[in-house]
Design a protein around this motif. Structure first.
Motif, PDB file in Angstrom:
ATOM      1  N   GLU A  82      -0.288   4.759   6.656  1.00  0.00           N
ATOM      2  CA  GLU A  82       0.424   4.099   5.796  1.00  0.00           C
ATOM      3  C   GLU A  82       1.703   3.707   6.043  1.00  0.00           C
ATOM      4  OE1 GLU A  82       1.411   4.196   1.148  1.00  0.00           O
ATOM      5  OE2 GLU A  82      -0.423   5.145   1.570  1.00  0.00           O
ATOM      6  N   GLU A  83       2.578   2.613   5.897  1.00  0.00           N
ATOM      7  CA  GLU A  83       3.828   2.421   6.000  1.00  0.00           C
ATOM      8  C   GLU A  83       4.415   1.776   4.764  1.00  0.00           C
ATOM      9  OE1 GLU A  83       5.166   0.204   9.699  1.00  0.00           O
ATOM     10  OE2 GLU A  83       3.489   0.992  10.566  1.00  0.00           O
ATOM     11  N   HIS A  84       5.652   2.195   4.550  1.00  0.00           N
ATOM     12  CA  HIS A  84       6.121   1.551   3.384  1.00  0.00           C
ATOM     13  C   HIS A  84       7.834   1.406   3.432  1.00  0.00           C
ATOM     14  CE1 HIS A  84       6.472   1.032  -0.941  1.00  0.00           C
ATOM     15  NE2 HIS A  84       7.634   1.548  -1.032  1.00  0.00           N
ATOM     16  N   GLU A  85       8.250   0.183   3.201  1.00  0.00           N
ATOM     17  CA  GLU A  85       9.609   0.094   3.672  1.00  0.00           C
ATOM     18  C   GLU A  85      10.193  -0.808   2.448  1.00  0.00           C
ATOM     19  OE1 GLU A  85      12.302  -2.504   6.731  1.00  0.00           O
ATOM     20  OE2 GLU A  85      10.116  -2.076   7.129  1.00  0.00           O
ATOM     21  N   GLU A  86      11.373  -0.328   1.940  1.00  0.00           N
ATOM     22  CA  GLU A  86      11.955  -1.009   0.789  1.00  0.00           C
ATOM     23  C   GLU A  86      13.414  -1.370   1.132  1.00  0.00           C
ATOM     24  OE1 GLU A  86      12.264   0.357  -3.590  1.00  0.00           O
ATOM     25  OE2 GLU A  86      10.282   1.359  -2.968  1.00  0.00           O
ATOM     26  N   GLU A  94       2.100  -1.334   4.218  1.00  0.00           N
ATOM     27  CA  GLU A  94       0.853  -1.777   4.928  1.00  0.00           C
ATOM     28  C   GLU A  94      -0.036  -0.382   4.985  1.00  0.00           C
ATOM     29  OE1 GLU A  94       1.869  -3.695   8.683  1.00  0.00           O
ATOM     30  OE2 GLU A  94       3.409  -4.864   7.703  1.00  0.00           O
ATOM     31  N   PHE A  95      -1.140  -0.579   5.100  1.00  0.00           N
ATOM     32  CA  PHE A  95      -1.936   0.544   5.492  1.00  0.00           C
ATOM     33  C   PHE A  95      -3.197   0.300   5.974  1.00  0.00           C
ATOM     34  CE2 PHE A  95      -3.217  -1.260   1.295  1.00  0.00           C
ATOM     35  CZ  PHE A  95      -4.687  -0.876   1.177  1.00  0.00           C
ATOM     36  N   SER A  96      -3.950   1.000   6.655  1.00  0.00           N
ATOM     37  CA  SER A  96      -5.036   1.052   7.377  1.00  0.00           C
ATOM     38  C   SER A  96      -6.046   2.187   7.480  1.00  0.00           C
ATOM     39  CB  SER A  96      -4.958   0.564   8.771  1.00  0.00           C
ATOM     40  OG  SER A  96      -4.319   1.428   9.506  1.00  0.00           O
ATOM     41  N   TYR A  97      -7.369   1.956   7.463  1.00  0.00           N
ATOM     42  CA  TYR A  97      -8.077   3.210   7.559  1.00  0.00           C
ATOM     43  C   TYR A  97      -9.424   3.006   8.307  1.00  0.00           C
ATOM     44  CZ  TYR A  97     -11.853   6.255   5.658  1.00  0.00           C
ATOM     45  OH  TYR A  97     -12.864   7.259   5.426  1.00  0.00           O
ATOM     46  N   ASN A  98      -9.552   3.923   9.153  1.00  0.00           N
ATOM     47  CA  ASN A  98     -10.720   3.792  10.174  1.00  0.00           C
ATOM     48  C   ASN A  98     -11.559   4.975  10.238  1.00  0.00           C
ATOM     49  OD1 ASN A  98     -12.201   2.844  12.281  1.00  0.00           O
ATOM     50  ND2 ASN A  98     -10.475   2.728  13.714  1.00  0.00           N
TER      51      ASN A  98
END
Length: 145
Positions: A82-86, A94-98
Motif C-alpha cells: 500500500e502507498e499513500h501520499e497526501e 494505491e494498493f495491491s494484493y497477491n
C-alpha cells in the motif's frame, strides 16, 4: 408477456448506444486489482532427494508459509502493498494484493521432517530428502532348539 427487442424502434433513439443490454451481459467482469496466479513449478527427482523450484518474484522470505500435514506439503504466500501520499492539491492511495497456495502429496519414500527451503532472486527452492531405504537382509534359516 412480450419481450422488447432493443432494435424494434420502441426504445427511444440513443438508448441502445448508452445501455446495450446484450453487450452489458456478455462483457467480462472488470479487473478489480486482485490477482491470484499460481507460480511456475519445476520438480526434479534425484537418487537422494526431490527438488522443487517455484518462480515467485516480488515476495520476501517472510511472505511464505510452508507446512507439512499428514504427508501433504503446502506452500503458500501472501503479500500486500500500500502507498499513500497526501499533498495540498491531491491525495493518492494505491494498493495491491497477491497470493497463491500449492499443495503436493508427498510419497512415502520421503522424509517430511527434513525439508530444506531457500528463497533467492525470486526463486523458492525446496529440497525434500528421500528416506534411507532399509537394506534387505539375506534369507536366514532359524534352527529350532
Amino acid at each position: 408477456m412480450t419481450l422488447l427487442n432493443s432494435n424494434s424502434g420502441i426504445m427511444p433513439f440513443g438508448f441502445n448506444d448508452v445501455f446495450d443490454i446484450d453487450r452489458f451481459f456478455n462483457s467480462k467482469l472488470p479487473d478489480n486489482g486482485f490477482h491470484q496466479t499460481l507460480p511456475a513449478v519445476n520438480i526434479k527427482e534425484t537418487k537422494k532427494e526431490f527438488n522443487i523450484e517455484f518462480a515467485a518474484p516480488g515476495f520476501t522470505k517472510k511472505d511464505f508459509k510452508i507446512d507439512v500435514d499428514q504427508d501433504v506439503l503446502t506452500i503458500s504466500a501472501e503479500k500486500e502493498h500500500e502507498e499513500h501520499e497526501e499533498n495540498d492539491n491531491f491525495t493518492r492511495r494505491e494498493f495491491s494484493y497477491n497470493s497463491f497456495s500449492r499443495s503436493f502429496t508427498l510419497p512415502n519414500t520421503v522424509s517430511g521432517e527434513k525439508i530444506d527451503a531457500h528463497y533467492n532472486d525470486g526463486i523458492l527452492k525446496l529440497s525434500i530428502p528421500k528416506k534411507v531405504a532399509s537394506k534387505t537382509l539375506p534369507k536366514k534359516e532359524i534352527k529350532i532348539a
